[in-house]
Scaffold this active site. Sequence first.
Site, PDB file in Angstrom:
ATOM      1  N   SER A 295       0.843  -1.203   0.000  1.00  0.00           N
ATOM      2  CA  SER A 295       0.000   0.000   0.000  1.00  0.00           C
ATOM      3  C   SER A 295       0.871   1.244   0.000  1.00  0.00           C
ATOM      4  CB  SER A 295      -0.867  -0.016   1.261  1.00  0.00           C
ATOM      5  OG  SER A 295      -1.381   1.270   1.557  1.00  0.00           O
TER       6      SER A 295
ATOM      7  N   TYR B 161      -3.568   0.123   9.992  1.00  0.00           N
ATOM      8  CA  TYR B 161      -3.372  -0.285   8.589  1.00  0.00           C
ATOM      9  C   TYR B 161      -1.946   0.017   8.143  1.00  0.00           C
ATOM     10  CZ  TYR B 161      -4.528  -0.514   3.565  1.00  0.00           C
ATOM     11  OH  TYR B 161      -4.582  -0.823   2.219  1.00  0.00           O
TER      12      TYR B 161
HETATM   13  P1  NAP Z   1     -11.999  -4.897  -0.532  1.00  0.00           P
HETATM   14  O1  NAP Z   1     -12.770  -4.396  -1.694  1.00  0.00           O
HETATM   15  O2  NAP Z   1     -12.436  -4.558   0.857  1.00  0.00           O
HETATM   16  O3  NAP Z   1     -11.814  -6.501  -0.675  1.00  0.00           O
HETATM   17  C1  NAP Z   1     -11.077  -7.171   0.325  1.00  0.00           C
HETATM   18  C2  NAP Z   1     -11.424  -8.635   0.213  1.00  0.00           C
HETATM   19  O4  NAP Z   1     -10.756  -9.362   1.262  1.00  0.00           O
HETATM   20  C3  NAP Z   1     -12.931  -8.875   0.404  1.00  0.00           C
HETATM   21  O5  NAP Z   1     -13.384  -9.911  -0.423  1.00  0.00           O
HETATM   22  C4  NAP Z   1     -12.979  -9.275   1.864  1.00  0.00           C
HETATM   23  O6  NAP Z   1     -14.107 -10.006   2.236  1.00  0.00           O
HETATM   24  C5  NAP Z   1     -11.729 -10.136   1.951  1.00  0.00           C
HETATM   25  N1  NAP Z   1     -11.355 -10.393   3.352  1.00  0.00           N
HETATM   26  C6  NAP Z   1     -11.379  -9.523   4.395  1.00  0.00           C
HETATM   27  N2  NAP Z   1     -10.996 -10.140   5.520  1.00  0.00           N
HETATM   28  C7  NAP Z   1     -10.715 -11.430   5.184  1.00  0.00           C
HETATM   29  C8  NAP Z   1     -10.279 -12.583   5.918  1.00  0.00           C
HETATM   30  N3  NAP Z   1     -10.048 -12.524   7.241  1.00  0.00           N
HETATM   31  N4  NAP Z   1     -10.108 -13.754   5.255  1.00  0.00           N
HETATM   32  C9  NAP Z   1     -10.363 -13.836   3.928  1.00  0.00           C
HETATM   33  N5  NAP Z   1     -10.795 -12.787   3.167  1.00  0.00           N
HETATM   34  C10 NAP Z   1     -10.954 -11.606   3.804  1.00  0.00           C
HETATM   35  O7  NAP Z   1     -10.518  -4.371  -0.647  1.00  0.00           O
HETATM   36  P2  NAP Z   1      -9.668  -3.953  -1.935  1.00  0.00           P
HETATM   37  O8  NAP Z   1      -9.729  -2.469  -2.097  1.00  0.00           O
HETATM   38  O9  NAP Z   1      -9.982  -4.867  -3.076  1.00  0.00           O
HETATM   39  O10 NAP Z   1      -8.225  -4.282  -1.367  1.00  0.00           O
HETATM   40  C11 NAP Z   1      -7.629  -5.558  -1.543  1.00  0.00           C
HETATM   41  C12 NAP Z   1      -6.236  -5.447  -0.974  1.00  0.00           C
HETATM   42  O11 NAP Z   1      -5.569  -4.328  -1.572  1.00  0.00           O
HETATM   43  C13 NAP Z   1      -6.214  -5.195   0.540  1.00  0.00           C
HETATM   44  O12 NAP Z   1      -5.102  -5.860   1.110  1.00  0.00           O
HETATM   45  C14 NAP Z   1      -5.996  -3.671   0.623  1.00  0.00           C
HETATM   46  O13 NAP Z   1      -5.380  -3.301   1.837  1.00  0.00           O
HETATM   47  C15 NAP Z   1      -5.087  -3.459  -0.539  1.00  0.00           C
HETATM   48  N6  NAP Z   1      -5.031  -2.107  -1.091  1.00  0.00           N
HETATM   49  C16 NAP Z   1      -6.173  -1.475  -1.503  1.00  0.00           C
HETATM   50  C17 NAP Z   1      -6.053  -0.197  -2.092  1.00  0.00           C
HETATM   51  C18 NAP Z   1      -7.236   0.566  -2.586  1.00  0.00           C
HETATM   52  O14 NAP Z   1      -7.078   1.774  -2.858  1.00  0.00           O
HETATM   53  N7  NAP Z   1      -8.397  -0.040  -2.722  1.00  0.00           N
HETATM   54  C19 NAP Z   1      -4.799   0.388  -2.249  1.00  0.00           C
HETATM   55  C20 NAP Z   1      -3.670  -0.292  -1.769  1.00  0.00           C
HETATM   56  C21 NAP Z   1      -3.802  -1.543  -1.206  1.00  0.00           C
HETATM   57  P3  NAP Z   1     -15.255  -9.217   3.057  1.00  0.00           P
HETATM   58  O15 NAP Z   1     -16.157  -8.661   2.033  1.00  0.00           O
HETATM   59  O16 NAP Z   1     -15.881 -10.257   3.940  1.00  0.00           O
HETATM   60  O17 NAP Z   1     -14.569  -8.130   3.895  1.00  0.00           O
HETATM   61  C1  GCO Z   2      -6.927   5.340   3.031  1.00  0.00           C
HETATM   62  C2  GCO Z   2      -7.042   4.413   1.860  1.00  0.00           C
HETATM   63  C3  GCO Z   2      -5.677   3.828   1.538  1.00  0.00           C
HETATM   64  C4  GCO Z   2      -5.802   2.846   0.403  1.00  0.00           C
HETATM   65  C5  GCO Z   2      -4.479   2.279   0.026  1.00  0.00           C
HETATM   66  C6  GCO Z   2      -3.519   3.327  -0.458  1.00  0.00           C
HETATM   67  O1  GCO Z   2      -7.877   5.406   3.826  1.00  0.00           O
HETATM   68  O2  GCO Z   2      -5.881   6.019   3.111  1.00  0.00           O
HETATM   69  O3  GCO Z   2      -7.969   3.378   2.119  1.00  0.00           O
HETATM   70  O4  GCO Z   2      -5.126   3.213   2.649  1.00  0.00           O
HETATM   71  O5  GCO Z   2      -6.618   1.782   0.756  1.00  0.00           O
HETATM   72  O6  GCO Z   2      -3.937   1.474   1.006  1.00  0.00           O
HETATM   73  O7  GCO Z   2      -2.422   2.637  -1.040  1.00  0.00           O
END
Ligand code: NAP
Ligand code: GCO
Length: 259
Positions: free
Chosen positions: A144, A157
């Site tokens: 992230s 986080y």
């Molecule tokens: P999301 O839409 O919230 O999807 C996360 C997925 O993980 C959901 O299917 C969720 O299921 C599942 N999950 C949560 N807790 C779990 C557990 N204990 N065991 C198994 N599955 C679980 O998140 P996303 O935005 O796609 O993010 C995916 C990854 O990318 C995360 O690691 C997040 O930190 C990272 N990330 C996101 C962003 C962004 O901007 N979106 C940027 C950087 C990194 P539920 O629906 O039950 O919660």
């Molecule tokens: C926040 C956002 C970020 C993104 C991502 C950025 O609240 O700042 O959710 O944390 O999820 O991790 O890379």
Amino acid sequence: MNQFDLTGKIALVTGASYGIGYAIASGYAKAGATIVFNDINQELVDKGLAAYAAEGIKAHGYVADVTNEDQINAMIAQIEKEVGVIDILVNNAGIIKRIPMVEMTAAEFRQVIDIDLNGPFIVSKAVIPSMIKKGAGKIINICSMMSELGRETVSAYAAAKGGLKMLTRNIASEYGEYNIQCNGLGPGYIETPQTAPIRVPGHPFNEFIIAKTPAARWGTTDDLVGPAVFLASNASDFVNGHVLYVDGGILAYIGKQPK
Ligand code: NAP
Ligand code: GCO
């Protein structure tokens, strides 16, 4: 030889019913991989299976909580029996809690660390022995911007994602000699359900992120697929312990001067 071809590979993407995990798994399928994913309940797994099927992808879905070592070990054994040995692991499952640190309970802090950091440890530990036996493996940890930067309300986080960067480097260090490459993929701010609350048009954070991103836009899950395929493929066989940031330039940019 097409270095980016994943034909014959089995990829496990955690938490991949939707969001970033789903996009990466779908991209891997298009590159030839067999897709395996887990999510926290059968309803989400069924939702994911239907979405993959709608794209013509025959995925294998399992119910398992990444924080539960018994469930994960049982799932990996079941996958190896029903599908085969995992070649590519993407530790994608994760949550965020946006709470001022002094108002966050220890239980809330622990829950984020458990899913976002302990989970990748548990799943990686479960798949590495078979990768060693096979003589190859790819582990990709979804890091992230918070692996590098802090911001208000995301202390748990940021601690988890900073730790995940170092877990990535340690797996790379400890298992590189077995031809296992472990790298991070660091998305910037991406349009998914996780960021929906801070992406509302007109929301100050929405405008802030656009000003902080040279690309002047939020990322999409499609932006992550190519880099994820690279890290899962033979094209990255000498890339190890690296975090590939896919952020539109956020980490390089001081931010647009306010008008
Ligand atoms: P999301 O839409 O919230 O999807 C996360 C997925 O993980 C959901 O299917 C969720 O299921 C599942 N999950 C949560 N807790 C779990 C557990 N204990 N065991 C198994 N599955 C679980 O998140 P996303 O935005 O796609 O993010 C995916 C990854 O990318 C995360 O690691 C997040 O930190 C990272 N990330 C996101 C962003 C962004 O901007 N979106 C940027 C950087 C990194 P539920 O629906 O039950 O919660
Ligand atoms: C926040 C956002 C970020 C993104 C991502 C950025 O609240 O700042 O959710 O944390 O999820 O991790 O890379």
